[in-house]
Enzyme design. Structure first.
Site, mmCIF file in Angstrom:
data_model
loop_
_atom_site.group_PDB
_atom_site.id
_atom_site.type_symbol
_atom_site.label_atom_id
_atom_site.label_comp_id
_atom_site.label_asym_id
_atom_site.label_seq_id
_atom_site.Cartn_x
_atom_site.Cartn_y
_atom_site.Cartn_z
ATOM 1 C CB SER A 176 -0.961 -0.051 1.192
ATOM 2 O OG SER A 176 -2.039 0.823 1.014
ATOM 3 C CG ASP A 322 -4.627 -4.749 -4.053
ATOM 4 O OD1 ASP A 322 -5.072 -4.063 -3.119
ATOM 5 O OD2 ASP A 322 -3.453 -4.670 -4.467
ATOM 6 C CG HIS A 350 -5.123 -3.207 0.007
ATOM 7 N ND1 HIS A 350 -4.277 -2.894 -1.028
ATOM 8 C CD2 HIS A 350 -4.809 -2.357 1.020
ATOM 9 C CE1 HIS A 350 -3.493 -1.889 -0.670
ATOM 10 N NE2 HIS A 350 -3.790 -1.550 0.566
#
Length: 627
Positions: A176, A322, A350
């Site tokens: 991320s 994701d 994710h």
């Protein structure tokens, strides 16, 4: 490199408090044998390979940057490290607190995350950093991945290689936000940085997170701003009242016993950007907010020539669920073809904690992500033969078939197979001969994808699940094929080509690809969307490589609709690898809103007219892989 890598800071706290401070537990059911177990694991029950060390040590301190800003740094080293031992380093720079300060007596029971222990005991130093303007670090954040933050990364590497335990080699990894910091670190072209692994991370800020298809993903920016604001104030109790019983928030550095330095740092965070409020003023890629926010200014793709020039291998990792990041990983992989670079696309949400399974419960992933990243760094930082050096550069997971596949390129060879919208809500492999076919759809502004979608996991600790979509599809315009006479594998980037009119000068169009089993259950496969204002395709050289049609999203290329006049909309769906079983049907559903995630237009249309005739044959094109 936590297994679950959430984006809102207070969501990290939620994960640690609710799920046992480990970051790897989820709401998922017990995993079944193998499933997404890595192809290189002969037996999924075999414990991960142990390293040469046992135990670790942790120290923390401030590093003073060139402009006087102090950055909080944690250093994890193997226990028993001898003075002659030299280690490569993994650098992880985070916006979401490098470490929690756990109160006694809870601190007696919870130590470093297992992922950290595995990395360090394998013979690495691990350095975790609160980026400037976050956590216990001083400074402010004028915008994400700002110039000061990027330059700090190079200075941190300078410090690392000067340490007596360093062998002078650094890799950067994270998921991320942290994955993007790894990518931006490479733009410094520091000679010590030898490889990076940006996981579950964006590449083009505008299309991958802020405005997929040109439509504002306002749910995410709102929740992300909320989580960041809680963290920037170091007030975890604003997220959960009981948090104050367990933690004082971000950990202070060693020597800051009473947290006075941490308090001064936190006080300086009041000036951090409020990203949601800024993005509400944007529509086009080249728009600039009142606070000076322009998405391309802090988008990695803008600087991809620097990553190519660095010449280091990049491991691009994402999952089919994701958010819009699987396409981001593809774009980075195709654009930055540095030797040794790789692409991994799994059946994950994710962060990769969960495996999403059509027509079944989400389960905890069996894939050893830390082990896979370690194979990558062991080869590129230590020179060990791990097998990764002789494998094809692309690995992807085909859902329903439950198989890993490898390829030399992405996407793999496929036959472009159109399915045409037809009368009576049918989806046909044969082109229509109807001269006047069309369908009117009264747009339902309440239509949405729920609270467990691919986008929710970008900002909250939740499982991704799409329960039977039969009920939700009643709000949509959908078309369904006859039962398939045989299995059909779709791998690549599906394409929607719609001839559509609206009763307003703009429209937001969402297309969902779905699987219908013999009992009528409807399972989500993938989706794509486009704001009609941005429908103009461009012949200009694109800023990156992608299998998808290219549009600039620039103000000069905006094209309002003429109400009631048919326009052609061509756009891609998120990439996927999926096996439609014999006897199942393929469904395409069209919506004019996703009220759960995307900002509504100020004057939205109330009706779509979709053409499905010989002159204007609306269709979806599937990349079908031959058996």
């Amino acid at each position: 490199m936590r297994r679950r890598l959430t984006t809102g800071g207070w969501f990290l706290l939620a994960a640690m408090v609710v799920f046992g401070f480990g970051g790897g537990a989820t709401w998922a059911a017990r995993p079944e044998a193998r499933l997404d177990t890595a192809w290189w694991r002969a037996d999924e029950n075999t414990p991960p390979e142990s390293g040469p060390y046992h135990g670790l040590t942790l120290t923390s301190q401030y590093l003073t940057m060139r402009d006087g800003v102090k950055i909080a740094v944690d250093v994890y080293l193997p226990a028993g490290l001898r003075p002659a031992d030299k280690l490569p380093t993994i650098l992880d720079q985070t916006r979401y607190w490098r470490r929690l300060d756990i109160h006694w007596p809870a601190s007696l029971f919870f130590g470093p995350l297992d992922e950290i222990r595995r990395i360090v005991e394998a013979g690495y130093a691990l350095v975790r950093v609160d980026v400037r303007g976050s956590g216990a670090s001083f400074g402010q954040i004028p915008y994400p991945w700002n110039d000061g933050e990027v330059r700090d990364g190079a200075q941190v590497v300078d410090w690392i290689v000067a340490q007596p335990w360093s062998d002078g080699q650094v890799g950067a990894a994270g998921g991320s936000y942290e994955g993007t910091t790894a990518e931006f670190l490479s733009f410094n072209r520091h000679p010590a940085v030898k490889a990076i692994a940006p996981m579950f991370a964006l590449f083009d800020v505008y299309t991958d997170i802020a405005f997929p298809g040109g439509i504002q993903l306002s749910w995410f920016t709102r929740e992300w701003e909320r989580g960041n604001r809680i963290m920037d104030r170091n007030r975890p109790q604003e997220a959960f009242w009981f948090a104050r019983l367990l933690t004082s928030g971000v950990a202070p550095v060693d020597g800051d016993r009473y947290g006075e330095e941490r308090a001064r740092a936190v006080a300086g965070h009041r000036g951090n950007v409020q990203i949601h409020q800024e993005t509400l003023t944007l529509n086009y890629r080249d728009d600039v907010s009142p606070g000076g926010i322009c998405t391309d200014r802090f988008s990695p793709h803008t600087y991809s020539d620097r990553l190519r020039a660095a010449g280091i291998p990049v491991y691009n990792i994402s999952g089919w669920f994701d958010g819009a990041y699987p396409h981001a990983a593809v774009k980075r992989f195709l654009t930055v073809e540095n030797p040794g670079s790789r692409l991994l696309l799994g059946p994950w949400d994710h962060g990769g904690a969960d495996q999403i399974r059509p027509f079944d419960k989400t389960v905890r992933s069996r894939f050893d992500l830390i082990g896979e990243v370690r194979r990558f760094f062991d080869f590129h930082l230590k020179g060990k033969q791990t097998g990764i050096e002789v494998e094809p550069p692309v690995h992807y997971y085909t859902m329903v078939a439950d198989r890993w596949r490898s390829a030399d390129h992405w996407p793999p060879p496929a036959r472009e197979t159109p399915l045409y919208l037809a009368a009576d809500h049918r989806l046909s492999f044969a082109a229509t001969k109807d001269e006047a076919g069309r369908d009117d759809y009264h747009v339902d502004p309440r239509a949405g994808t729920g609270s467990l979608s691919r986008y929710n996991a970008l900002a909250v600790e939740t499982r991704v699940a799409y329960p039977d979509r039969k009920h939700r599809d009643r709000r949509l315009l959908y078309y369904q094929s006859a039962p398939l006479p045989g299995d059909l594998e779709v791998t690549g980037h599906p394409l929607a080509r719609l001839f559509l009119a609206a009763d307003a000068p703009d429209a937001q169009v969402f297309v969902y690809l779905e699987d219908v089993n013999e009992t009528g259950e409807v399972s989500y496969v993938t989706e794509g969307m486009l704001r009609a204002l941005h429908r103009q395709l461009s012949d200009a050289p694109p800023p990156y490589r992608s299998p998808a049609p290219y549009r600039t999203f620039l103000r000069r290329d905006g094209r309002p609709l003429q109400p009631g006049e048919t326009a052609e909309l061509v756009f891609d769906l998120q990439p996927v690898s999926y096996l439609f079983r014999q006897g199942h049907a393929i469904r395409v559903a069209i919506a004019g809103a996703d009220a759960d995630h995307f900002r509504e237009l100020s004057s939205p249309p109330t009706k779509f007219t979709v053409q499905r005739n010989a002159a204007q044959p609306s269709r979806i094109v599937l990349p079908v892989v031959e058996p």
